[in-house]
Motif scaffolding. Structure first.
Motif, mmCIF file in Angstrom:
data_model
loop_
_atom_site.group_PDB
_atom_site.id
_atom_site.type_symbol
_atom_site.label_atom_id
_atom_site.label_comp_id
_atom_site.label_asym_id
_atom_site.label_seq_id
_atom_site.Cartn_x
_atom_site.Cartn_y
_atom_site.Cartn_z
ATOM 1 N N GLY A 231 -6.282 8.916 7.636
ATOM 2 C CA GLY A 231 -5.365 8.891 8.765
ATOM 3 C C GLY A 231 -5.159 7.495 9.308
ATOM 4 O O GLY A 231 -4.079 7.146 9.797
ATOM 5 N N ARG A 232 -6.186 6.671 9.221
ATOM 6 C CA ARG A 232 -6.079 5.287 9.699
ATOM 7 C C ARG A 232 -4.986 4.537 8.951
ATOM 8 O O ARG A 232 -4.253 3.736 9.545
ATOM 9 C CB ARG A 232 -7.427 4.592 9.547
ATOM 10 N N LEU A 233 -4.834 4.800 7.663
ATOM 11 C CA LEU A 233 -3.827 4.089 6.883
ATOM 12 C C LEU A 233 -2.417 4.568 7.187
ATOM 13 O O LEU A 233 -1.445 3.865 6.906
ATOM 14 C CB LEU A 233 -4.117 4.241 5.388
ATOM 15 N N LEU A 234 -2.302 5.738 7.780
ATOM 16 C CA LEU A 234 -0.980 6.268 8.152
ATOM 17 C C LEU A 234 -0.584 5.931 9.580
ATOM 18 O O LEU A 234 0.607 5.872 9.895
ATOM 19 C CB LEU A 234 -0.964 7.790 8.000
ATOM 20 N N THR A 235 -1.556 5.747 10.449
ATOM 21 C CA THR A 235 -1.244 5.660 11.883
ATOM 22 C C THR A 235 -1.624 4.342 12.550
ATOM 23 O O THR A 235 -1.108 4.031 13.612
ATOM 24 C CB THR A 235 -1.944 6.801 12.647
ATOM 25 N N TRP A 236 -2.547 3.577 11.932
ATOM 26 C CA TRP A 236 -2.955 2.317 12.545
ATOM 27 C C TRP A 236 -2.048 1.187 12.065
ATOM 28 O O TRP A 236 -1.550 1.205 10.938
ATOM 29 C CB TRP A 236 -4.401 1.983 12.196
ATOM 30 N N TYR A 237 -1.863 0.197 12.929
ATOM 31 C CA TYR A 237 -1.149 -1.020 12.563
ATOM 32 C C TYR A 237 -2.084 -2.173 12.883
ATOM 33 O O TYR A 237 -2.817 -2.161 13.858
ATOM 34 C CB TYR A 237 0.173 -1.132 13.322
ATOM 35 N N GLY A 238 -2.084 -3.165 12.040
ATOM 36 C CA GLY A 238 -3.039 -4.270 12.143
ATOM 37 C C GLY A 238 -3.584 -4.549 10.762
ATOM 38 O O GLY A 238 -2.889 -4.350 9.754
ATOM 39 N N PRO A 239 -4.827 -4.995 10.647
ATOM 40 C CA PRO A 239 -5.402 -5.247 9.321
ATOM 41 C C PRO A 239 -5.364 -4.042 8.400
ATOM 42 O O PRO A 239 -5.346 -4.187 7.173
ATOM 43 C CB PRO A 239 -6.849 -5.643 9.654
ATOM 44 N N SER A 240 -5.319 -2.831 8.977
ATOM 45 C CA SER A 240 -5.237 -1.627 8.148
ATOM 46 C C SER A 240 -3.956 -1.587 7.323
ATOM 47 O O SER A 240 -3.886 -0.891 6.301
ATOM 48 C CB SER A 240 -5.309 -0.377 9.032
ATOM 49 N N LEU A 241 -2.927 -2.338 7.726
ATOM 50 C CA LEU A 241 -1.687 -2.348 6.962
ATOM 51 C C LEU A 241 -1.874 -2.981 5.587
ATOM 52 O O LEU A 241 -1.123 -2.679 4.652
ATOM 53 C CB LEU A 241 -0.595 -3.087 7.736
ATOM 54 N N VAL A 242 -2.858 -3.855 5.457
ATOM 55 C CA VAL A 242 -3.171 -4.423 4.139
ATOM 56 C C VAL A 242 -3.702 -3.317 3.232
ATOM 57 O O VAL A 242 -3.247 -3.136 2.101
ATOM 58 C CB VAL A 242 -4.200 -5.560 4.264
ATOM 59 N N GLU A 243 -4.666 -2.553 3.725
ATOM 60 C CA GLU A 243 -5.227 -1.444 2.953
ATOM 61 C C GLU A 243 -4.171 -0.383 2.671
ATOM 62 O O GLU A 243 -4.125 0.190 1.582
ATOM 63 C CB GLU A 243 -6.397 -0.815 3.709
ATOM 64 N N ALA A 244 -3.326 -0.109 3.661
ATOM 65 C CA ALA A 244 -2.308 0.927 3.488
ATOM 66 C C ALA A 244 -1.357 0.585 2.347
ATOM 67 O O ALA A 244 -1.024 1.445 1.521
ATOM 68 C CB ALA A 244 -1.529 1.114 4.791
ATOM 69 N N ALA A 245 -0.906 -0.661 2.292
ATOM 70 C CA ALA A 245 0.017 -1.062 1.227
ATOM 71 C C ALA A 245 -0.647 -0.977 -0.143
ATOM 72 O O ALA A 245 0.015 -0.669 -1.144
ATOM 73 C CB ALA A 245 0.517 -2.483 1.479
ATOM 74 N N ARG A 246 -1.935 -1.235 -0.193
ATOM 75 C CA ARG A 246 -2.651 -1.208 -1.467
ATOM 76 C C ARG A 246 -3.014 0.207 -1.910
ATOM 77 O O ARG A 246 -2.995 0.517 -3.102
ATOM 78 C CB ARG A 246 -3.930 -2.035 -1.354
ATOM 79 N N GLU A 247 -3.375 1.081 -0.956
ATOM 80 C CA GLU A 247 -3.984 2.357 -1.316
ATOM 81 C C GLU A 247 -3.068 3.577 -1.195
ATOM 82 O O GLU A 247 -3.206 4.538 -1.953
ATOM 83 C CB GLU A 247 -5.236 2.587 -0.453
ATOM 84 N N LEU A 248 -2.148 3.569 -0.242
ATOM 85 C CA LEU A 248 -1.332 4.772 -0.029
ATOM 86 C C LEU A 248 -0.430 5.126 -1.215
ATOM 87 O O LEU A 248 -0.281 6.316 -1.521
ATOM 88 C CB LEU A 248 -0.499 4.624 1.238
ATOM 89 N N PRO A 249 0.204 4.152 -1.883
ATOM 90 C CA PRO A 249 1.064 4.554 -3.008
ATOM 91 C C PRO A 249 0.326 5.388 -4.049
ATOM 92 O O PRO A 249 0.854 6.409 -4.520
ATOM 93 C CB PRO A 249 1.534 3.202 -3.577
ATOM 94 N N ALA A 250 -0.883 4.995 -4.408
ATOM 95 C CA ALA A 250 -1.656 5.771 -5.391
ATOM 96 C C ALA A 250 -2.112 7.100 -4.802
ATOM 97 O O ALA A 250 -2.054 8.144 -5.465
ATOM 98 C CB ALA A 250 -2.848 4.955 -5.877
ATOM 99 N N ALA A 251 -2.537 7.083 -3.526
ATOM 100 C CA ALA A 251 -3.035 8.303 -2.904
ATOM 101 C C ALA A 251 -1.943 9.359 -2.766
ATOM 102 O O ALA A 251 -2.210 10.559 -2.826
ATOM 103 C CB ALA A 251 -3.620 7.982 -1.533
ATOM 104 N N LEU A 252 -0.705 8.914 -2.604
ATOM 105 C CA LEU A 252 0.418 9.833 -2.401
ATOM 106 C C LEU A 252 1.230 10.048 -3.673
ATOM 107 O O LEU A 252 2.246 10.737 -3.658
ATOM 108 C CB LEU A 252 1.323 9.306 -1.281
ATOM 109 N N GLY A 253 0.798 9.418 -4.756
ATOM 110 C CA GLY A 253 1.477 9.628 -6.031
ATOM 111 C C GLY A 253 2.846 8.995 -6.126
ATOM 112 O O GLY A 253 3.711 9.479 -6.857
ATOM 113 N N THR A 254 3.045 7.867 -5.398
ATOM 114 C CA THR A 254 4.346 7.203 -5.474
ATOM 115 C C THR A 254 4.352 6.077 -6.483
ATOM 116 O O THR A 254 5.357 5.374 -6.636
ATOM 117 C CB THR A 254 4.760 6.663 -4.086
ATOM 118 N N ARG A 255 3.214 5.875 -7.153
ATOM 119 C CA ARG A 255 3.210 4.893 -8.248
ATOM 120 C C ARG A 255 2.242 5.340 -9.320
ATOM 121 O O ARG A 255 1.427 6.237 -9.111
ATOM 122 C CB ARG A 255 2.811 3.514 -7.727
#
Length: 255
Positions: A231-255
């Motif tokens: 949830g942090r990668l979906l709702t937090w803004y800040g340093p978590s945006l680095v992790e979100a860009a790296r991890e969410l595409p694979a976690a959500l099957g968009t790449r």
């Protein structure tokens, strides 16, 4: 931190009487706490009970985002209080201002706007652009949305069931990844839902906060495939945006 001369203007267009040098900040937003501490460790002297990052944060706790202890915040004598338009309540912010504290309010609705807002906030504190902010900007500029696009429902609570609706940071993050929110047309930001009566969708995104969805608690209520994500990668803004860009595409099957 470097000294300031001109008073900054926050995201609500309000001129904030920030002192020339900012050394003590109270943050009533977890994302802003993480952003400030990642940039200038030791700056945050007061934070909410929900401020979990960084893990070694030593700030005094001042209750939650919706019920901050105004008297305790005033007693901490911060140079600045940082807040957010959606997460914090206007009566609390007005009470802090009435007590003589400068309050800087962010208003973050999407990824690019969030990155720009964070840069302005850090500048208001006399801080230059940190490496994590540059990296987040570069990573999100390189994100390629899924093709074909997908359509998702994003529950955030059950008993009662609630989900992400219109005009949310979460919806904007997913949109950048090529995933459209099936409830984006809702008149509410976080409407109640009936899992058996949802608009057409082909994905259910189940975060681990604010409700802790798990493989055994959540997916069984929906017909579409589910993806369990931070949830942090979906709702937090800040340093978590680095992790979100790296991890969410694979976690959500968009790449």
């Amino acid at each position: 931190m470097t000294a300031r001369t001109a008073a900054p203007v926050d995201d609500e267009g309000r001129e904030v009487p920030v002192p020339g040098t900012v050394r003590r900040v109270v943050s009533i937003v977890p994302s802003l706490t993480e952003a400030l501490e990642a940039t200038a460790p030791g700056t945050v002297v007061g934070a909410t009970d929900w401020c979990t990052h960084p893990g070694d944060l030593g700030a005094e706790r001042i209750r939650g985002t919706k019920n901050p202890d105004v008297e305790r915040i005033v007693a901490l004598a911060p140079d600045l209080v940082v807040a957010n338009q959606e997460e914090n309540r206007l009566p609390d912010l007005d009470a802090l201002r009435a007590a003589g504290l400068p309050v800087y309010v962010t208003d973050i609705r999407d990824v690019d706007g969030g990155l720009a807002s964070l840069g302005r906030l850090l500048a208001a504190c006399g801080l230059g652009e940190p490496g994590w902010l540059r990296e987040a900007r570069e990573l999100w500029a390189a994100v390629e949305p899924a093709s074909p696009r997908r359509r998702a429902v994003v529950p955030i609570w059950r008993r009662p069931w609630m989900a992400v609706g219109s005009d949310t940071f979460t919806g904007a993050v997913l949109e950048r990844l090529g995933i459209d929110n099936a409830l984006a047309g809702s008149p509410e930001r976080y409407p109640r839902i009936d899992p058996a009566a949802l608009p057409e969708h082909d994905l259910v995104v189940l975060p681990d906060e604010p409700y802790l969805f798990t493989a055994d608690d959540g997916p069984e209520a929906f017909d579409a495939p589910s993806a369990l994500v931070s949830g942090r990668l979906l709702t937090w803004y800040g340093p978590s945006l680095v992790e979100a860009a790296r991890e969410l595409p694979a976690a959500l099957g968009t790449r």
